[in-house]
Design a protein around this motif. Structure first.
Motif: not given
Lengths: 479, 205
Positions: A429-433, A411, A413, A426-427, A461, A459
């Protein structure tokens, strides 16, 4: 390996496969029949003299350290072993074309009955060596000219010059290397370079002109590097259609940074290791020694390898990084991290994951924007390497290939540094490719590898560019 | 159609801007205000590298970036705003000729003779009219204003250039008129406040 010649009073041939001694090569000296046979392995010897023949410009004091150990040998096998190690050390200096070892009994007035003399016969490298290559890359061809002056001042200093003239960009670099006499692992490098690159995924062109000095030194089992680097960076748009976010970064800036890296590497090979682990931690602090860029950058790399059944290897790796801008200025596009591609998270296009600018026609999603990189990332990979099915070409060419099954994830970001670490995790861990697949790996020497994979990206996005299906990759560092 | 434009000028510090850059920037701002289009000025140290042509000023409108007065006028015209539509062909040619004159002679503003001759030609053409083409301003007015105002308000090593322009009273009142009509009603980007940063004197009077 080199050959070790040993002349003895005995007709017994030498043995010791580790040291590359061939029984046939041992010369037999005619002896009087009444000399009794001795088992040489147990014979105590004293190393009386160690010579080095063939020195030209190399200074004498340099080599004393490398051969000192030989004097401590107490029996013949020990002499051979320590001579071999000394030979390796001499070759490591990078100043000799070849080194041969000759062990002989002592001669002369003060010769002891069990004395031996060890002679290293060396051939120095030429003062100047050159190379010329042509390279073909992504829509670009270039000529690369290299010049090397090994052992320039007689103490294993090395000066290297490389010049690359391409259809699109021109680069060159000059590098001076000096090891500490007696401690080759402690060394100093000074570099000057001009490097240009084009990054179509960001519509960015970058030219760096820089100077850097670094010192390397080992501490116990780890290797440390301290480096200062000053770079004059010039960024520009690669196309008229570059987004405004990239356009805003155009211009000149200076970066002056100090960095520290620590490496622990117990692998048996850098490419396709079978066992061992790698830990690399790198930090860079820019801005406190001048320049426009001001940030703290951390990144790490971990790799673990374990041999499994039937000659297969399980390898896991984890990468991560964090860029914290210091002060009011936002981070520069050239300092941020990028993710995706055949050497990174496979199944995605080169560096085409994560934050991007608005495209030209956002409502139609046509012409995706430019990838701007991110300030924080992590990426992990798990591979199972096996020999090619049915092992064609075993023992020869076939050994350079491996098949592998892989699972990659990651990920990228930007973090809002005002929030706490929990929000950051948290950030990330979300939207993991992630992606999985299989392919063939070809080892190129000890430095690089080629991969041809079939990838299935997951995954994905919105905004990521994928490369599902067959993907080809070449490089020196793979996830 | 509303166009919110952001005009980028190259400015590192308040007093570090080239004379010609400032004149061009002022001309573009004047033109946009004459067209009744909102414009915000942004100062960036790397503005000339951001510009697609390497020259400042440039405007950033939506997704597009246009630099220099000529192309900007064309761009604004394509969006439906024009100041010179009412002119006949002959007048348009004349306008272009005067714009070339100003660009060639006032852009460098170093040779005093050139400045003097240029001002004389402009003064003659202007006469007693409020703008060069009588009642309505055109891009020529914006360009002339940009250059003359810069010469008048920027402190140079000698006041000779400014004095030469001041010899022509109709040019002086022309500049004042444009300043009053198009710049003084906006506090933030007002010419008076920006020039008081640039030079020690405030307005023309």
């Amino acid at each position: 390996m080199g050959t070790v010649h040993a002349r003895s009073l005995d007709p017994l041939p030498m043995s010791g496969p580790d040291f590359g001694v061939h029984g046939d090569d041992a010369e037999l000296v005619e002896v009087e029949p009444e000399t009794k046979q001795e088992v040489l392995e147990n014979k105590d010897v004293v190393v009386q003299r160690v010579h080095i023949d063939g020195l030209g410009r190399t200074k004498d004091d340099l080599l004393g350290y490398e051969i000192a150990e030989v004097f401590t040998a107490t029996n013949l096998i020990d002499v051979m072993k320590k001579s071999h190690e000394a030979r390796e050390k001499l070759l490591r200096l990078g100043i000799f074309r070849q080194v041969e070892v000759v062990i002989d009994t002592s001669d002369g007035e003060d010769a002891l009955s069990n004395g031996v003399d060890v002679t290293f016969e060396v051939a120095e490298l030429r003062r100047l060596t050159g190379s010329y290559n042509t390279m073909v890359g992504n829509n670009e061809g270039s000529m690369v000219l290299g010049l090397k002056l090994p052992n320039m001042l007689g103490r294993a200093e090395k000066l290297t010059f490389q010049f690359s003239y391409g259809t699109k960009e021109t680069s060159y670099g000059l590098s001076f290397f000096k090891p500490q006499p007696g401690h080759f692992d402690r060394n100093l490098s000074i570099n000057m370079y001009k490097v240009s690159g084009q990054f179509p995924w960001s519509s960015l062109r970058e030219t760096d002109r820089g100077v850097s000095t670094e010192i390397n030194f080992p501490i116990w089992k780890t290797n440390h590097t301290l480096k200062w680097e000053g770079v004059w960076r010039e960024l520009g748009c690669l196309a008229r259609t570059a987004s405004f976010a990239v356009r805003e970064e155009s211009g000149h800036s200076l970066k002056s940074s100090i960095s520290h890296a620590m490496v622990i590497d117990t692998r048996n090979s850098a490419i396709l290791p079978r066992r061992g682990a790698l830990l690399k931690i790198n930090q860079e602090l820019a801005g406190y020694t001048g320049g426009d860029a001001s940030f703290l950058k951390e990144d790490f790399e971990i790799q673990l390898n374990k041999r499994l059944f039937w000659d297969s290897v399980l390898s896991t790796s984890l990468w991560g990084g964090l860029l914290v801008p210091i002060g009011d200025q936002p981070s520069c596009i050239a300092d941020r991290f990028y993710l995706g591609g055949p050497t990174s998270v496979r199944g995605f296009s080169m560096y085409s994951i994560g934050p991007q600018s608005e495209g030209l026609y956002p409502m139609f999603n046509i012409l995706l924007g430019d990838y701007l990189g991110g300030e924080a990332y992590w990426a992990g990979g798990m591979h199972l390497y096996t020999p090619l099915p049915f092992r064609p070409g075993r023992g020869g060419f076939g050994d350079l290939f491996r098949t592998h099954f892989f699972l990659n994830a990651g990920n990228l970001c930007n973090l809002n540094y005002g929030e706490g670490p929990r929000a950051h995790l948290q950030k990330l861990a979300e939207c993991i490719r992630w992606s999985y697949g299989a392919g063939i790996v070809l080892r190129l020497g000890n430095i690089a590898r080629l991969e041809l994979n079939y990838c299935i990206p997951m995954g994905v996005q919105s905004g990521d560019r994928i490369c599902d299906g067959v993907q080809f990759g070449a490089g020196i560092r793979f996830l | 159609m509303s166009l919110a434009a952001e005009a980028f000028v190259s400015q590192i510090a308040d007093d570090q801007i080239l004379l010609s850059d400032h004149a061009s920037s002022l001309a573009v701002q004047a033109y946009l205000r004459m067209c009744n289009l909102p414009v915000q000025v942004a100062c960036r140290a790397n503005a000339e590298y951001m510009s697609p042509s390497g020259k400042v000023p440039f405007i950033h409108v939506g997704n597009q970036v246009v630099s220099e007065l000529g192309p900007i006028v064309q761009f604004i015209k394509a969006k439906g705003h024009s100041l010179s539509d009412g002119l006949g062909e002959v007048q348009k040619a004349e306008m272009k000729a005067y714009m070339e004159l100003v660009n060639n002679m006032l852009l460098t503003a170093e040779v005093y003779e050139d400045v003097s001759q240029c001002c004389q030609a402009l003064s003659q053409r202007l006469g007693t009219q409020p703008y060069f083409f009588n009642k309505q301003p055109t891009e020529l007015d914006a360009l002339v204003f940009g250059h003359l105002f810069t010469i008048l308000t920027t402190q140079l090593t000698s006041d000779e250039l400014g004095e030469k322009v001041k010899n022509y009273s109709n040019l002086l009142s022309f500049c004042r008129r444009i300043e009053q009509n198009y710049f003084e009603d906006h506090d933030k980007d007002s010419i008076t406040s920006s020039t008081s940063r640039l030079s020690k004197g405030s307005s023309l009077m």
